[in-house]
Design an enzyme around this catalytic site. Structure first.
Site, PDB file in Angstrom:
ATOM      1  N   SER A   1       0.856  -1.182   0.000  1.00  0.00           N
ATOM      2  CA  SER A   1       0.000   0.000   0.000  1.00  0.00           C
ATOM      3  C   SER A   1       0.892   1.232   0.000  1.00  0.00           C
ATOM      4  CB  SER A   1      -0.866   0.034   1.256  1.00  0.00           C
ATOM      5  OG  SER A   1      -0.091   0.415   2.382  1.00  0.00           O
ATOM      6  N   ASP A   2       0.431   2.316  -0.611  1.00  0.00           N
ATOM      7  CA  ASP A   2       1.139   3.566  -0.384  1.00  0.00           C
ATOM      8  C   ASP A   2       1.057   3.837   1.121  1.00  0.00           C
ATOM      9  OD1 ASP A   2       2.510   5.954  -0.648  1.00  0.00           O
ATOM     10  OD2 ASP A   2       1.404   6.580  -2.428  1.00  0.00           O
ATOM     11  N   CYS A   3       1.953   4.694   1.602  1.00  0.00           N
ATOM     12  CA  CYS A   3       2.147   4.731   3.050  1.00  0.00           C
ATOM     13  C   CYS A   3       0.962   5.366   3.760  1.00  0.00           C
ATOM     14  CB  CYS A   3       3.488   5.383   3.356  1.00  0.00           C
ATOM     15  SG  CYS A   3       4.792   4.399   2.569  1.00  0.00           S
ATOM     16  N   GLY A   4       0.209   4.536   4.453  1.00  0.00           N
ATOM     17  CA  GLY A   4      -1.019   4.973   5.107  1.00  0.00           C
ATOM     18  C   GLY A   4      -2.270   4.629   4.305  1.00  0.00           C
ATOM     19  N   ALA A   5      -2.101   4.041   3.111  1.00  0.00           N
ATOM     20  CA  ALA A   5      -3.248   3.880   2.198  1.00  0.00           C
ATOM     21  C   ALA A   5      -4.154   2.690   2.503  1.00  0.00           C
ATOM     22  CB  ALA A   5      -2.765   3.822   0.762  1.00  0.00           C
TER      23      ALA A   5
END
Ligand SMILES: *[C@@H]1O[C@H](CO)[C@@H](O)[C@H](O)[C@H]1NC(C)=O
Ligand SMILES: *[C@@H]1O[C@H](CO)[C@@H](O)[C@H](O)[C@H]1NC(C)=O
Ligand SMILES: *[C@@H]1O[C@H](CO)[C@@H](O)[C@H](O)[C@H]1NC(C)=O
Ligand SMILES: *[C@@H]1O[C@H](CO)[C@@H](O)[C@H](O)[C@H]1NC(C)=O
Ligand SMILES: *[C@@H]1O[C@H](CO)[C@@H](O)[C@H](O)[C@H]1NC(C)=O
Ligand SMILES: *[C@@H]1O[C@H](CO)[C@@H](O)[C@H](O)[C@H]1NC(C)=O
Length: 757
Positions: free
Chosen positions: A281-285
């Protein structure tokens, strides 16, 4: 939301990073007894066994980017998040220091797009992966890199367009293929050299515009645009280049957040393109699926939709915090966790992480493999190749250094002394950065030429207090350069532009300098995104305009070499430069590539207005002529016959051979561009105005001729329908070489429209 905030801070701010622990001890450690350390077994079997040794709680700790050690098993902690966009970059997995104070900083990807040279992209990627391994062997970097960014530069306002090779899906596809090859493959075919990560899947190209940011944005994308524009780079990366991972993006696509998007991750990436690797995942996504997209209501469901869609690794900590809850509430089963870990660990195994370092060439790289002479020369060459000469009236350039004794050269403007600015974003500590002033001084050394600098104004803001000194310098100089552009406070991650003009008071300064100076003006622009330069283009006072992107550690030397003719520029614009009013004509939220309501169309393929400078534009100090003797023999293709014979879309029906001759007075590179244009298809198809299907960068001495060739595949002639299906339509197709269609020929497709795929 704390997680979100934590991960949205600018990456540039991360300076202190975690030093990864050493490799697992597969000789004497506890793991040595298990199949994970048996290099004769398949990576599938090895990963499965490792996971089977973990308790559920231990497994959950391994689902996030900062994975802690499992001491009991002798498994070291591993930081999955390293960056290497154009050189090893500051990121949680990377630390500079000790014997590794710096790494080579190449030009930004937008520059590499402008070079139209996949060979140099490959060479750069090889050096980056070598330096990455050297850092990794010293415990200063990981083996998994969240690089590259291959989203299409759809709108000039996009703050991260600088991280991509531009607006064209074909160019981006070729770029990413060469890049992944250079990053992942090296001398040892048994192992991945490093693992790359194609991001951001998918349709991610908006940071924060008119009050909606990337965490909330729902990109409404037609099937036609998906197939024709947004997917091809990922197809090239996953299916052709076999990347080891992809990253799902912050945005939603047609109502479904990317990291919960089964259609994108499962149907397309895994089933269609055969992704063999993990999705991060993109960071926090993962958290944003619930927090900002409100796609789910509970943390348990959020974990479930992400895992079920195939998001295997969470950059962030949502999985760490909530996977146990999801298990106990039965929104997931343990097999879901196992599948995710399986895909993650397989990649580490393929990197040789669990194998003895003996006999692994990549484990031998050391500090002597970083910042080598070869790397430094390549950083200059890449910068040279990426510089685009947009205007050169009266042959104002190059300057002839030997005729300039006793003369004064004025460098005016806020980017003449740019250092870190030349590294764009996602950069690391460079061994040195040559700014343009130093570059000019180096090139003019010993020639009795007075190089003077006046800042004039800031990149942004209204302060004109520096004007007077700048104007005074301009008045007294024999040669006047204006260095303007953008910086990371204007275009950046998290920040889109609202205007595509030169920011602040730069244009006012430029006009006043042009007014007052006795010498003609030369304009140099540092930027990722395009800047409307109509005024400079049309001003008889401005002799030349050069775009230099963010050209890396050697940018200032490269631009000076170009200005003084030590390097003959040949870069071409990898984006369309639009007039100022473009931003009023189309919303950034409008993802449609084709013109329509409140949309004049996007990129050279569909933009119906008049560009300030076109995609593919770029001048040289020499001239070239093109000749293909007799155009192709095949001019009529019968669709019915073609369909019967079962060709695939890569089948070559013909090859166009072109002789390129340097007809001017100096040696130089030419970039030969091959386009196709469908001329009389039914209107409803709305085919692209033209479409790049080949490019070749060649070097020619004066009078020299070289033959280049462009295969014409069926794929080049396909049209994408509204529903994303591809068709062969009868009609006339014009093939032409060069932006101004130096030479062209026609192909006729006859028969009836046939669905291809
Ligand atoms: C999850 O389980 C907990 C504890 O058993 C319970 O209190 C909660 O209501 C459950 N949540 C959902 C969404 O089922
Ligand atoms: C460039 O020069 C200006 C004016 O002297 C100065 O304020 C600025 O810090 C310099 N920038 C760099 C990167 O050295
Ligand atoms: C960009 O330029 C502005 C105006 O000169 C300055 O305030 C800002 O700090 C610069 N941003 C960066 C990231 O250097
Ligand atoms: C340039 O000079 C002309 C004529 O002297 C003047 O009208 C104009 O305002 C000047 N432009 C700027 C930007 O100073
Ligand atoms: C931008 O935001 C303003 C204020 O909310 C709104 O009136 C306008 O319609 C928005 N523009 C677009 C293109 O969405
Ligand atoms: C290019 O030039 C060479 C040498 O003159 C010639 O043999 C060849 O046929 C030419 N090719 C084309 C495509 O004109």
């Amino acid at each position: 939301m704390t997680t979100l905030l934590m991960f949205t801070i600018s990456l540039n701010a991360i300076i202190s990073a975690v030093v990864p622990l050493p490799f697992p001890d597969c000789q004497k450690g506890p793991l040595a007894a298990y199949p994970i350390c048996d290099a004769s077994l398949s990576y599938r079997v090895r990963a499965m066994d490792l996971i089977s040794r973990m308790t559920t709680t231990e497994k959950i700790t391994q689902m996030v980017n900062t994975a802690p050690a499992i001491e009991r098993l002798g498994l070291p902690g591993y930081e999955w998040w390293s960056e290497a966009l154009h050189g090893i970059a500051y990121s949680p997995g990377v630390s500079f220091g000790g014997d590794f104070p710096s790494a080579t900083s190449f030009p930004m990807p937008i520059n590499l797009g402008a070079s139209f040279n996949t060979r140099i992209v490959y060479q750069i990627a090889q050096i980056i992966s070598t330096e990455a391994r050297a850092f990794s062997n010293a415990g200063r970097a990981g083996l998994t890199y969240f690089t590259p960014n291959i989203n299409i530069f759809r709108d000039p306002r996009w703050g991260r367009g600088q991280e991509t090779p531009g607006e064209d899906p074909f160019l981006t596809s070729r770029y990413v293929y060469a890049l992944i090859d250079g990053l992942q493959k090296g001398d040892d075919p048994r192992y991945l050299k490093i693992a790359a990560d194609c991001k951001h899947f998918n349709a991610y190209d908006l940071e924060n515009w008119n009050g909606t940011d990337r965490f909330h944005f729902d990109a409404i994308v037609t099937d036609q645009d998906l197939v024709e524009t947004f997917l091809p780079p990922f197809e090239s990366c996953i299916r052709d280049a076999h990347v080891a991972s992809i990253m799902c993006s912050y945005n939603a696509i047609n109502g479904v957040p990317s990291c919960a998007n089964t259609f994108e991750l499962q149907k397309i990436a895994r089933e269609s393109y055969h992704l063999d690797g993990f999705v991060v995942s993109d960071c926090g996504a993962v958290g944003t699926i619930m927090d900002t997209h409100h796609y789910t209501k509970t943390v348990q469901d959020t974990v479930a939709v992400a895992l079920h869609a195939g998001t295997d690794l969470n950059c962030g900590d949502f999985y760490l915090k909530h996977t146990a809850d999801a298990l106990s509430n039965k929104t997931i089963v343990e097999a879901d966790i196992d599948q995710a870990l399986q895909r993650n660990f397989e990649v580490l195994i393929r990197l040789g992480y669990f194998d003895s370092p003996d006999g692994q060439p990549y484990r031998k790289y050391s500090k002597t493999d970083v910042n080598t002479d070869v790397a430094q020369v390549l950083s200059v060459q890449a910068a040279h190749e990426s510089i685009v000469l947009l205007k050169n009236q009266n042959n104002g350039l190059p300057l002839k250094v030997d005729t300039m004794a006793g003369k004064k050269v004025a460098l005016i403007g806020p980017t003449a002394n740019a250092t870190i600015l030349q590294q764009g974003n996602y950069y690391g500590a460079a061994p040195y950065i040559i700014n343009p002033i130093v570059g000019f001084q180096a090139v003019t050394a010993g020639k009795d030429i007075d190089v003077q600098f006046a800042y004039g104004c800031e990149i942004a803001g209204t302060d004109t207090s520096g004007f007077e000194a700048a104007l005074q310098l301009a008045r007294s100089a024999d040669y006047v350069f204006f260095f303007g552009g953008l910086n990371q406070s204007i275009e950046a991650e998290g920040l889109d532009r609202t205007s595509i003009t030169l920011p602040g008071v730069q244009m006012t300064l430029l006009e006043q300098v042009a007014n007052i100076s006795k010498a003609p003006i030369h304009v140099v622009i540092m930027s990722g995104g395009g800047v409307d330069l109509t005024v400079a283009r049309d001003s008889p006072r401005v002799d030349s305009i050069t775009w230099m992107g963010y050209a890396g550690q050697a940018g200032g030397l490269a631009i000076a070499n170009v200005i003084f003719g030590l390097y003959n520029p040949a870069g071409r614009l990898p984006v369309t430069i639009y007039p100022t009013d473009y931003v009023n004509q189309v919303s950034m939220f409008n993802m449609n590539m084709r013109p329509g309501d409140a949309n004049p169309g996007r990129t050279y393929k569909f933009y119906t207005g008049e560009a300030v400078y076109e995609f593919g534009h770029g001048l040289s100090y020499t001239t070239f002529s093109y000749d293909w003797g007799q155009p192709s023999k095949i001019s009529v293709i019968d669709i019915t016959t073609l369909m019967k014979t079962g060709y695939n879309d890569r089948t070559i029906t013909d090859t166009y051979r072109v002789n390129v001759t340097n007809t001017g007075m100096v040696a130089g590179d030419d970039i030969v561009l091959a386009y196709v244009k469908a001329t009389n298809l039914p209107k409803f198809i709305q085919p692209p105005l033209k479409q790049l299907f080949g490019f070749e960068r060649i070097h020619l001495n004066v009078g020299e001729t070289q033959e280049v060739f462009f295969p014409l595949t069926i794929r080049v002639l396909l049209s994408v329908g509204k529903d994303g299906s591809t068709w062969l339509h009868p009609g006339t197709y014009k093939i032409f070489i060069g932006n101004d269609a130096h030479i062209s020929c026609k192909i006729k497709l006859v028969g009836i429209s046939s669905r291809w795929a």
